[in-house]
Structures are given as C-alpha cells and as structure tokens.
Design an enzyme around this catalytic site. Structure first.
Site, PDB file in Angstrom:
ATOM      1  N   ASP A  29      29.457  58.905  40.015  1.00  0.00           N
ATOM      2  CA  ASP A  29      29.767  58.082  41.189  1.00  0.00           C
ATOM      3  C   ASP A  29      30.034  59.011  42.377  1.00  0.00           C
ATOM      4  OD1 ASP A  29      30.951  54.913  41.577  1.00  0.00           O
ATOM      5  OD2 ASP A  29      31.455  56.394  43.120  1.00  0.00           O
ATOM      6  N   VAL A  95      27.344  47.083  45.373  1.00  0.00           N
ATOM      7  CA  VAL A  95      25.921  47.381  45.198  1.00  0.00           C
ATOM      8  C   VAL A  95      25.352  46.332  44.248  1.00  0.00           C
ATOM      9  CG1 VAL A  95      24.223  49.071  44.415  1.00  0.00           C
ATOM     10  CG2 VAL A  95      26.309  49.855  45.572  1.00  0.00           C
ATOM     11  N   HIS A  99      25.602  47.511  37.446  1.00  0.00           N
ATOM     12  CA  HIS A  99      26.061  48.834  37.033  1.00  0.00           C
ATOM     13  C   HIS A  99      27.372  48.741  36.283  1.00  0.00           C
ATOM     14  CE1 HIS A  99      27.464  48.026  41.137  1.00  0.00           C
ATOM     15  NE2 HIS A  99      28.571  48.680  40.824  1.00  0.00           N
ATOM     16  N   HIS A 101      30.685  50.897  35.303  1.00  0.00           N
ATOM     17  CA  HIS A 101      31.480  52.087  35.615  1.00  0.00           C
ATOM     18  C   HIS A 101      32.090  52.599  34.301  1.00  0.00           C
ATOM     19  CE1 HIS A 101      32.083  51.201  40.082  1.00  0.00           C
ATOM     20  NE2 HIS A 101      31.727  50.011  39.655  1.00  0.00           N
TER      21      HIS A 101
HETATM   22  P1  5GP Z   1      30.778  48.383  42.936  1.00  0.00           P
HETATM   23  O1  5GP Z   1      31.887  48.285  43.950  1.00  0.00           O
HETATM   24  O2  5GP Z   1      29.514  47.716  43.428  1.00  0.00           O
HETATM   25  O3  5GP Z   1      31.187  47.929  41.560  1.00  0.00           O
HETATM   26  O4  5GP Z   1      30.504  49.915  42.762  1.00  0.00           O
HETATM   27  C1  5GP Z   1      29.553  50.611  43.498  1.00  0.00           C
HETATM   28  C2  5GP Z   1      29.794  52.071  43.226  1.00  0.00           C
HETATM   29  O5  5GP Z   1      28.650  52.799  43.628  1.00  0.00           O
HETATM   30  C3  5GP Z   1      30.975  52.636  44.009  1.00  0.00           C
HETATM   31  O6  5GP Z   1      31.929  53.192  43.090  1.00  0.00           O
HETATM   32  C4  5GP Z   1      30.352  53.695  44.918  1.00  0.00           C
HETATM   33  O7  5GP Z   1      31.158  54.847  45.070  1.00  0.00           O
HETATM   34  C5  5GP Z   1      29.047  54.011  44.200  1.00  0.00           C
HETATM   35  N1  5GP Z   1      27.945  54.396  45.076  1.00  0.00           N
HETATM   36  C6  5GP Z   1      27.517  53.727  46.185  1.00  0.00           C
HETATM   37  N2  5GP Z   1      26.465  54.342  46.731  1.00  0.00           N
HETATM   38  C7  5GP Z   1      26.208  55.430  45.948  1.00  0.00           C
HETATM   39  C8  5GP Z   1      25.214  56.469  46.018  1.00  0.00           C
HETATM   40  O8  5GP Z   1      24.354  56.528  46.898  1.00  0.00           O
HETATM   41  N3  5GP Z   1      25.269  57.416  45.046  1.00  0.00           N
HETATM   42  C9  5GP Z   1      26.194  57.387  44.053  1.00  0.00           C
HETATM   43  N4  5GP Z   1      26.149  58.377  43.149  1.00  0.00           N
HETATM   44  N5  5GP Z   1      27.139  56.426  43.949  1.00  0.00           N
HETATM   45  C10 5GP Z   1      27.147  55.461  44.900  1.00  0.00           C
END
Ligand code: 5GP
Ligand code: ZN
Length: 115
Positions: A29, A95, A99, A101
């Site tokens: 992440d 996003v 996904h 985590h």
């Molecule tokens: P969500 O909030 O959608 O569950 O988690 C999205 C995760 O994607 C976040 O923890 C954020 O830091 C990670 N993230 C967003 N954009 C990118 C990226 O371009 N590269 C990487 N490696 N992680 C990303």
C-alpha cells in the site's frame, strides 16, 4: 479504463509487487497503516464484493490463498494479521476495484483499523 488498480495489473503505473499469480496481484500500500500493509487485488476489474459473480469463485478463492501465502512468506502467522475489505463509500472504500488489505507487523493492531 481509468482504474488505477487495473493500471497496476498491466504495469502501466508502478507498484512494489510482492506476489502475483494468474488471478491476483499483491503490492505494498502506498500509504501504509501498519508496518506491513499489502493490498491483494483480482486481475479482473471487479468493483466491490457486491459485483462478484458465481463465475468469479476461483478469483475470490485466490485472494484468500494469496493472503495465506503472503502471510507465511512474511512470517505473519506467529503474530497474527488482519484482513480488511472496505465495501462501498460509507465503509471507506476509495478505490473501486476490489481489494483486500493485509495488515500486520506489530504486536497490537488495535480493535479497528485507525487511519
Ligand atoms: P480503500 O480505502 O479503497 O479500502 O483502500 C484503498 C487503498 O489503496 C488505500 O490504503 C491507499 O493508500 C491505496 N492506494 C491508493 N492508490 C494507490 C496507488 O496508486 N498505489 C498503491 N500502492 N496504493 C494505493
Ligand atoms: Zn480496475
């Protein structure tokens, strides 16, 4: 397709990829919430859990077996680790490409993911 995670799958944008098989890619992440914070995504663009179809059963299973494999490679089972899937805006999904985590690498991960 403007999905950032699809672009990580196709390597159009860089990521620290730590695991890959025919169904999934896993990478660090960019904004880690724990010493070890890895995202596992399906190579297929599926927006959220709500969009998983019965035909995606192999992909869903691959996400869990990848999590187990990664945790083992990182020696996480001794300490425990947490799997989180934020599903939908209200749950904190930012996003919209499914996904998982994986969080680990410290003794106390806390009762909830605090960001
Ligand atoms: P969500 O909030 O959608 O569950 O988690 C999205 C995760 O994607 C976040 O923890 C954020 O830091 C990670 N993230 C967003 N954009 C990118 C990226 O371009 N590269 C990487 N490696 N992680 C990303
Ligand atoms: Zn996507």
């Amino acid at each position: 397709m403007s999905c950032i995670f699809c672009k990580i799958v196709t390597k159009e944008i860089p990521a620290q990829i730590i695991y890959e098989n025919e169904n999934v890619v896993a990478f660090n992440d960019i904004n880690p919430a724990a010493p070890l914070h890895i995202l596992i995504i399906p190579k297929k663009h599926i927006e959220s859990i709500d969009d998983i179809s019965p035909a995606d059963a192999d992909i869903s299973a691959s996400m869990f077996t990848a999590a187990k494999e990664i945790a083992k490679n990182k020696n996480l089972p001794d300490y425990g680790y947490r799997i989180i899937i934020n599903n939908g805006k209200a749950a904190g999904q930012e996003v919209f490409h499914l996904h998982m985590h994986i969080l680990g690498g410290k003794d106390n991960l806390g009762p909830m993911l605090q960001r």
